[in-house]
Design an enzyme around this catalytic site. Structure first.
Site, PDB file in Angstrom:
ATOM      1  N   CYS A  25      -2.490  -0.122  10.061  1.00  0.00           N
ATOM      2  CA  CYS A  25      -3.537  -1.023   9.534  1.00  0.00           C
ATOM      3  C   CYS A  25      -4.530  -1.487  10.599  1.00  0.00           C
ATOM      4  CB  CYS A  25      -2.923  -2.282   8.932  1.00  0.00           C
ATOM      5  SG  CYS A  25      -1.596  -2.017   7.802  1.00  0.00           S
ATOM      6  N   HIS A  37       0.833  -1.207   0.000  1.00  0.00           N
ATOM      7  CA  HIS A  37       0.000   0.000   0.000  1.00  0.00           C
ATOM      8  C   HIS A  37       0.868   1.258   0.000  1.00  0.00           C
ATOM      9  CE1 HIS A  37      -3.256  -2.513   2.189  1.00  0.00           C
ATOM     10  NE2 HIS A  37      -3.754  -2.206   1.009  1.00  0.00           N
TER      11      HIS A  37
HETATM   12  N1  GLY Z   1      -2.620  -9.314   4.276  1.00  0.00           N
HETATM   13  C1  GLY Z   1      -3.026  -7.966   4.206  1.00  0.00           C
HETATM   14  C2  GLY Z   1      -3.635  -7.685   2.900  1.00  0.00           C
HETATM   15  O1  GLY Z   1      -3.215  -8.283   1.933  1.00  0.00           O
HETATM   16  O2  GLY Z   1      -4.535  -6.913   2.757  1.00  0.00           O
END
Ligand code: GLY
Length: 281
Positions: free
Chosen positions: A274, A187
């Protein structure tokens, strides 16, 4: 400063001479989290090799992460485990929470789309909700907010339709949405996060500095390429113990850093931002 005191200061009167003015209601600082799924080992992986995850240890570490938030004045509202949704602890990806509105995302990984319903049910108590709709995709981990600018990673998870829709939804509130190419990581917030009002913590191999023209930069230690994710809370930063050299760089810059163990969620490509959604006043 209390409004009553401010009025007194401005007109040079004693506080007792001013009629009482009620304080505006204060919004509570709420951190929305979710218990680690017993299926975490079946998580999505984009860049890492699969490694054994100790779910019991992951839960213990998640408790400590929640406590770090409590220590900074946040009330934890924790959702129960989702045994069929391996990545559901990573609540950040399911919504963008702003003062005016919350955007419920449509995660890029199909296995994660069922995570949003329970988050929307909770956020609906606190904010008006708007949604990213098919064929748009957007992961909250791709959205870096700096003031009224939302930088959005054009990653494997967030597509141009989703980013365009985010811009259209937020323009009426005075936010601008800026797509940013990202490479080599999951991300945008794997590559860059804010650590002070004017500083971004960055791995410039994953995202180019030129996309953030008004900002200063703190580069991660080159031995810690995954260290660019920090959770800024006022003058504090919650940060993973996995990146001690970068933590030291932050401290040398005068930043107050609280570290937490994240070894197990990091095996699932998670990081400190997250694991919570912050509803600030
Ligand atoms: N394992 C976190 C994701 O791929 O969103």
């Amino acid at each position: 400063m209390r409004l009553q005191y401010l009025i007194c200061s401005l007109i040079g009167m004693s506080e007792t001479h001013v009629p009482s003015v009620p304080e505006p209601p204060k919004r509570e600082r709420i951190a929305l989290t979710r218990e680690i799924s017993s299926a975490l080992s079946r998580c999505e992986l984009t860049h890492l090799q699969r490694a054994a995850i100790d779910v019991a240890l992951a839960r213990e570490q998640h408790r400590a992460y929640e406590q770090a938030l409590r220590d900074l004045g946040w009330r934890i509202e924790s959702l129960p485990e989702e045994p069929e949704l391996p990545d559901s602890v990573f609540v950040e990806d399911t919504a963008i929470v702003l003062d005016e509105v919350a955007v419920i995302t449509r995660p890029g990984a199909p296995s994660r789309r069922a995570e949003t319903a329970s988050i929307a049910a909770v956020l609906g108590k606190y904010r008006d909700l708007v949604c990213i709709e098919s064929p748009g995709t957007l992961d909250g981990g791709d959205v870096l907010r700096v003031g009224r600018s939302l930088y959005v990673g054009t990653s494997s998870r967030s597509n141009s339709t989703g980013i365009g829709r985010l811009g259209a939804l937020l323009r009426p509130f005075g936010y601008r949405v800026l797509p940013v190419p990202v490479q080599g990581c999951l991300h945008l917030k794997s590559a860059v996060t804010q650590v002070t009002a004017g500083d971004l913590l960055i791995n410039s191999r994953y995202v180019e500095r030129r996309h953030f023209p008004q900002m200063r930069f703190i580069e991660v230690d080159e031995s810690e390429p995954s260290g660019a994710n920090a959770l800024m809370i006022g003058a504090d930063v919650i940060y993973s113990r996995s990146y001690p050299r970068t933590a030291e760089i932050l401290r040398q810059r005068g930043i107050r850093v609280s570290t937490v163990e994240m070894s197990e969620t990091e095996k699932a490509e998670g990081a400190v931002t997250c694991c919570s959604l912050l509803l600030s006043p």
